[in-house]
Design an enzyme around this catalytic site. Sequence first.
Site, PDB file in Angstrom:
ATOM      1  CG  ASP A   1      -3.428   7.789   9.111  1.00  0.00           C
ATOM      2  OD1 ASP A   1      -3.207   5.434   9.280  1.00  0.00           O
ATOM      3  OD2 ASP A   1      -4.119   7.985   8.088  1.00  0.00           O
TER       4      ASP A   1
ATOM      5  CD  GLU B   1      -1.784  -2.008   1.855  1.00  0.00           C
ATOM      6  OE1 GLU B   1      -1.489  -1.953   2.519  1.00  0.00           O
ATOM      7  OE2 GLU B   1      -1.945  -2.866   1.113  1.00  0.00           O
TER       8      GLU B   1
END
Lengths: 253, 393
Positions: free
Chosen positions: A56, A45
């Site tokens: 995140d 990714e």
Amino acid sequence: MNRIQQKLQEDKKLLSIYFTAGYPQINDTVSIIEDLENNGVDMIEIGLPFSDPLADGPTIQESSTQALRNGMTTEKLFQQLKDIRKTVNIPLIIMGYFNPMLQYGVEEFCKKCEEIGIDGLIIPDLPVDVYSEKYQAVFEKYKLINVFLITPQTAEERIRFIDSVSNGFIYMVSSASVTGATSGFGSDTKDYFKRISGMNLKNPQIVGFGISDKQSFKEATEYSNGAIIGSAYIKHLTKNGVEKNIDFVKTIR
Amino acid sequence: MTYQADEKGYYGEFGGAYIPEMLYPNVEELKQQYIQIMQEESFQKEFKDLLKDYVGRPTPLYFASRLSEKYNTKIYLKREDLCHTGAHKVNNTIGQILMAKRLGKNRIIAETGAGQHGVATATVCALMGIECIVYMGEIDIDRQAPNVARMKLLGATVIPAKSGSRTLKDATNEAIRDWINHPVNTHYIIGSVVGPHPYPDMVARFQSVISEEIKSQLLEKEGREAPDYVVACVGGGSNAAGIYYHYLDNPDVGIIAVEAAGKGVLSGESAATSALGKEGIIHGSKTLLMQTQDGQITEPYSISAGLDYPGIGPMHANLYRTGRAEFISITDEDAMKAGQELARLEGIIPAIETSHALAIFEDRKFKKDDIVVLNLSGRGDKDLSTYIDYFNL
Ligand SMILES: Cc1ncc(COP(=O)(O)O)c(C=O)c1O
């Protein structure tokens, strides 16, 4: 068949690695990808950095901030990746937030991905409802697999809907949290892995968030097809630079 | 044609809910229930009683005669500065804490810029005995110290947001991350008409009490419910949404939105979102926001912490796009002057956010018999140190 679908048919637990493009140095992107493949990683990714990565934790936030400071942009990433398929065969996924894609132009973005040989996208803040209504046709036109997340709180009916819209794998978020390495899964998490595995979904599942070592990789893949490691790998990069990928992969399997 | 949200939370092309899956259960629960809960009789009664006896509503609609005389028009001030805690923000936090209770939540999180929303949230949490965590940018913690102390005194935990510009945008990011990490017991009290659907509509409904009161107050004073203009400053846009709400679909009422130009719209240090922004996604909503060509959200600047936000609520993006509202931007300097002027002409020290709205009269001329209602969204106590530094007091 798309490279992701092909890879998922192999009889092994897939190790997938996330890294932020443009980190630690702006031009590390291609060498990180090549080296990870050479060291046996199954899928990658590539994180397109965003100024406000809501889903995140601190590790990926900081790497994104640094990558942007280094001068990373969408156009720059596409330039770096333009010859990637001359050297790399494993599936490549771009993971990023929706706003930079929207500004690039969703169709233009998808077209660029197909030209380069990107196999799929993960866009945490593009909900499945909006995707299926507005963007699915474009993604399909450029043969991109879009990957959706589920969490321990996702209702069964919604999981079935996500399964019906997906055509690669389902990204199973290990616990309700932002990204960031923790150690080990509790019994609740294992029950959740088992529950999802028992739903007999048409798409295989890959687990992400909170996987950092052999133990957590093993637990995460007991009932799934593979696992994605992000923050733990970025910490490794921060500490050791781009050369020692082999050491990192060995700590996982 | 309406300027209100449709059932999916869109104002024209703006709004919606662009959220990570981790937030879906919470946001969906709220979306399914908020209208029904708000319409319950017991909710309405509790909400109205608290607004009356605790917040001190209705707030006065005050005819500012000296200000009116100076600018040769009829200016009314809606005195939200007289609300308990000193700004309109509490209308929303009272509504949302009652909502959170009915949803069975026992932990509250909030973001704050100027600290007004943080104080208003800490206040209602104290009132209800519910745990309260407020995220606030490090820079704002410095420039709004009295409000930080207030929150602490009220028993809230204040957590500094240290990423990015270390102001309101980043505090909002941290609050959203907290919500992702606490998906079951926590309600997020957003402080403005921003964020994913249903927040913009829900917050606008709670703030709509402002224009509801103006209708009857103006009827009493002027024999008509609708003024010629309503004016408000826009950070995220909640005090504006409140004063516009019942006039949105009445074309006879002019709508004026005032943004912070900072050191000048083109100075690179500004928060004038409508002038500088482009359509995009911020904090789960499709709206106008300040961003680079590459879609990275840029760091705004304003002397006023409450206007220092790179986006505006989707309602306002639509008012801008359709031309329904007139947008004006005001520099730090002009806002500070207007704040001082109100203090000297009317004996009211306004919040610096509000001072931006007050500053329009210098250039934007109205007819002598126009009735202009301006939302005096907050009082200036929290801004004293900024006033002191600016005017060498
Ligand atoms: C007094 C006052 N007015 C206005 C604002 C701006 O917020 P909004 O645009 O949501 O009304 C704030 C925010 O802190 C405030 O404290």
